[in-house]
Write an enzyme that holds these catalytic residues in place. Structure first.
Site, PDB file in Angstrom:
ATOM      1  N   LYS A 101      16.678 -49.613  15.217  1.00  0.00           N
ATOM      2  CA  LYS A 101      16.564 -50.246  13.902  1.00  0.00           C
ATOM      3  C   LYS A 101      17.754 -49.834  13.054  1.00  0.00           C
ATOM      4  O   LYS A 101      18.336 -48.779  13.266  1.00  0.00           O
ATOM      5  CB  LYS A 101      15.302 -49.749  13.170  1.00  0.00           C
ATOM      6  N   ASP A 113      -0.754 -52.332  19.605  1.00  0.00           N
ATOM      7  CA  ASP A 113      -0.057 -51.115  19.176  1.00  0.00           C
ATOM      8  C   ASP A 113      -0.201 -50.861  17.667  1.00  0.00           C
ATOM      9  O   ASP A 113       0.670 -50.248  17.054  1.00  0.00           O
ATOM     10  CB  ASP A 113       1.418 -51.187  19.589  1.00  0.00           C
ATOM     11  N   HIS A 151      -1.080 -48.670  15.454  1.00  0.00           N
ATOM     12  CA  HIS A 151      -1.439 -47.250  15.352  1.00  0.00           C
ATOM     13  C   HIS A 151      -1.288 -46.741  13.918  1.00  0.00           C
ATOM     14  O   HIS A 151      -0.920 -47.479  13.005  1.00  0.00           O
ATOM     15  CB  HIS A 151      -0.612 -46.418  16.344  1.00  0.00           C
ATOM     16  N   ASN A 195       1.660 -47.571  11.851  1.00  0.00           N
ATOM     17  CA  ASN A 195       1.955 -48.990  11.669  1.00  0.00           C
ATOM     18  C   ASN A 195       1.127 -49.611  10.555  1.00  0.00           C
ATOM     19  O   ASN A 195       0.920 -50.833  10.518  1.00  0.00           O
ATOM     20  CB  ASN A 195       1.761 -49.752  12.993  1.00  0.00           C
ATOM     21  N   ASP A 200       5.113 -54.649  11.776  1.00  0.00           N
ATOM     22  CA  ASP A 200       5.123 -54.286  13.201  1.00  0.00           C
ATOM     23  C   ASP A 200       3.966 -54.945  13.964  1.00  0.00           C
ATOM     24  O   ASP A 200       3.319 -54.308  14.784  1.00  0.00           O
ATOM     25  CB  ASP A 200       5.086 -52.753  13.365  1.00  0.00           C
TER      26      ASP A 200
HETATM   27  N1  LIG Z   1       8.517 -53.905   5.638  1.00  0.00           N
HETATM   28  C1  LIG Z   1       8.564 -52.583   5.591  1.00  0.00           C
HETATM   29  N2  LIG Z   1       8.747 -51.937   4.420  1.00  0.00           N
HETATM   30  C2  LIG Z   1       8.826 -50.592   4.356  1.00  0.00           C
HETATM   31  N3  LIG Z   1       8.720 -49.783   5.429  1.00  0.00           N
HETATM   32  C3  LIG Z   1       8.545 -50.360   6.629  1.00  0.00           C
HETATM   33  C4  LIG Z   1       8.440 -51.778   6.786  1.00  0.00           C
HETATM   34  N4  LIG Z   1       8.301 -52.059   8.094  1.00  0.00           N
HETATM   35  C5  LIG Z   1       8.296 -50.879   8.727  1.00  0.00           C
HETATM   36  N5  LIG Z   1       8.438 -49.845   7.860  1.00  0.00           N
HETATM   37  C6  LIG Z   1       8.515 -48.408   8.170  1.00  0.00           C
HETATM   38  O1  LIG Z   1       9.420 -48.248   9.242  1.00  0.00           O
HETATM   39  C7  LIG Z   1       8.775 -47.686  10.371  1.00  0.00           C
HETATM   40  C8  LIG Z   1       9.275 -48.350  11.640  1.00  0.00           C
HETATM   41  O2  LIG Z   1       9.110 -49.752  11.610  1.00  0.00           O
HETATM   42  P1  LIG Z   1       8.367 -50.511  12.797  1.00  0.00           P
HETATM   43  O3  LIG Z   1       6.985 -49.978  12.900  1.00  0.00           O
HETATM   44  O4  LIG Z   1       8.509 -51.974  12.545  1.00  0.00           O
HETATM   45  O5  LIG Z   1       9.248 -50.057  14.032  1.00  0.00           O
HETATM   46  P2  LIG Z   1       8.943 -49.834  15.567  1.00  0.00           P
HETATM   47  O6  LIG Z   1      10.081 -49.067  16.113  1.00  0.00           O
HETATM   48  O7  LIG Z   1       8.631 -51.151  16.169  1.00  0.00           O
HETATM   49  O8  LIG Z   1       7.665 -48.928  15.589  1.00  0.00           O
HETATM   50  P3  LIG Z   1       6.781 -48.448  16.851  1.00  0.00           P
HETATM   51  O9  LIG Z   1       7.241 -47.081  17.203  1.00  0.00           O
HETATM   52  O10 LIG Z   1       5.423 -48.486  16.226  1.00  0.00           O
HETATM   53  O11 LIG Z   1       6.953 -49.454  17.948  1.00  0.00           O
HETATM   54  C9  LIG Z   1       7.293 -47.909  10.132  1.00  0.00           C
HETATM   55  O12 LIG Z   1       6.513 -46.933  10.767  1.00  0.00           O
HETATM   56  C10 LIG Z   1       7.187 -47.856   8.628  1.00  0.00           C
HETATM   57  O13 LIG Z   1       7.103 -46.511   8.195  1.00  0.00           O
HETATM   58 MG   LIG Z   2       5.957 -49.126  14.281  1.00  0.00          MG
END
Ligand SMILES: Nc1ncnc2c1ncn2[C@@H]1O[C@H](COP(=O)(O)OP(=O)(O)OP(=O)(O)O)[C@@H](O)[C@H]1O
Ligand SMILES: [Mg+2]
Length: 332
Positions: A42, A201, A203, A206, A223
């Site tokens: 990310k 997922d 969790h 999320n 997510d």
């Molecule tokens: N729209 C948003 N606004 C603010 N914070 C966010 C947002 N989307 C995600 N986050 C934060 O960023 C983190 C990572 O985003 P996301 O869960 O989409 O990534 P991921 O790598 O797919 O996660 P995972 O490990 O669950 O697969 C989240 O746990 C949350 O804390």
């Molecule tokens: Mg996530």
């Protein structure tokens, strides 16, 4: 600290997506950039219209960019997440007149990148305000290792240990919610999208809450991914949180949903009604979302497959819903 913006062109982003095996995606200009939780690559950026910047100093990021994962076993994850988020927006907007999902777009550099608008930020390049949020684990004062309800994993010998974040634990935050009815409704929409999308997922990290002086507010959902589209050998499909005692989506029936209501303190009649309404809307809206011209080439059959899955799940849930209020109380 002085505001600092460093532009990132589409060409540079493409180059960094292509070289992720050599240079971690989080390293820019020789420094590791502040990262967010989560497993996938990310990048936190400030977006001003179409322009993308790395932001430092008094400026802060406004969007999260998620390219396709390197793992070739999960193709078109960008389209998958976009579809699931937009469908959730459609459901909540039609049912409650409120968007319960974070805003998403697909940017093509030309590789697809999901751009997620941060709900914990307000503003643009002229100034960004940070809002304080905590995730489900933090709100419940649980460690990251407890993000799955089966906190020791789902191995045969440990799967009965369920001290991690559960729907029951999350619903216990209702006493701290500024608007309990709205917050509970968002948590229920999250649970229902888990059932409709196969978002296994979901969790404890999320789901998030805004922290205000008055208390907590459940944040927009994020997510959301139809994990069940992918090979179960490659991707864990057990639910992060059980409905009743059931962790396998395909085994959830009326009793598990009634059990979910009992444990989370949700009226079974209310839940059955909301489930019915949302499933009917999903049957209407899933094909419309799949027809969004944003999807290209191989993404189109994937989102159509997810839409067909949602329709099948919605029909199954519609058949279960009337049974939810009927189980005798002494069954639980
Ligand atoms: N729209 C948003 N606004 C603010 N914070 C966010 C947002 N989307 C995600 N986050 C934060 O960023 C983190 C990572 O985003 P996301 O869960 O989409 O990534 P991921 O790598 O797919 O996660 P995972 O490990 O669950 O697969 C989240 O746990 C949350 O804390
Ligand atoms: Mg996530």
């Amino acid at each position: 600290m002085a505001p600092a913006l460093r532009a990132v062109s589409a060409a540079e982003l493409q180059e960094r997506i292509d070289s992720r095996n050599e240079v971690p995606f989080s390293v820019w200009d020789g420094k590791v950039r502040m990262s967010v939780a989560g497993f996938q690559d990310k990048l936190l950026v400030l977006m001003d219209g179409q322009k993308i910047y790395l932001a430092d100093g008094s400026l802060a990021s406004t969007h999260i960019l998620k390219p396709e994962p390197l793992n070739s076993a999960t193709p078109h994850m960008v389209a998958n997440e976009h579809f699931c988020m937009r469908l959730t927006s459609r459901l909540s907007l039609r049912r409650f007149g409120q968007d319960h999902a974070a805003a998403v777009d697909i940017i093509r550099v030309p590789s697809p990148v999901l751009s997620v608008t941060r709900f914990d930020r307000k503003g643009d390049a002229s100034g960004v305000e940070r809002l304080h949020i905590v995730d489900g684990c933090q709100a419940l004062d649980m460690p990251v290792s407890a993000k799955y309800e089966r906190n020791m994993g789902n191995g045969k010998d440990v799967q009965h240990i369920r001290d991690g974040v559960s729907f029951e634990a999350l619903m216990s935050t209702r006493q701290y919610l500024v608007q309990p009815a709205v917050g509970v409704r968002k948590l229920l929409v999250w649970a229902i999208t888990t059932l409709l999308l196969g978002n296994s997922d979901g969790h404890g990290k999320n789901i998030s809450f805004y922290c205000t002086r008055a208390g907590l507010n459940v944040a927009e959902l994020y997510d959301l991914i139809s994990v069940v589209q992918y090979d179960s050998q490659q991707y864990e499909r057990d639910l992060a949180m059980a409905f009743g005692d059931v962790f396998d989506l395909s085994e959830i029936g009326g009793f598990a949903l009634a059990d979910f209501c009992m444990r989370t303190g949700t009226s079974r009649t209310y839940f059955a009604r909301e489930l019915t309404t949302l499933c009917k809307i999903a049957i209407d809206e899933a094909p419309l979302q799949a027809a969004d011209p944003v999807y290209r080439e191989e993404e189109v059959p994937l989102v159509q497959k997810i839409a067909a899955f949602v329709t099948e799940r919605a029909n199954a849930l519609l058949a279960m819903a009337p049974t939810i209020p009927k189980f005798r109380n002494d069954f639980f």
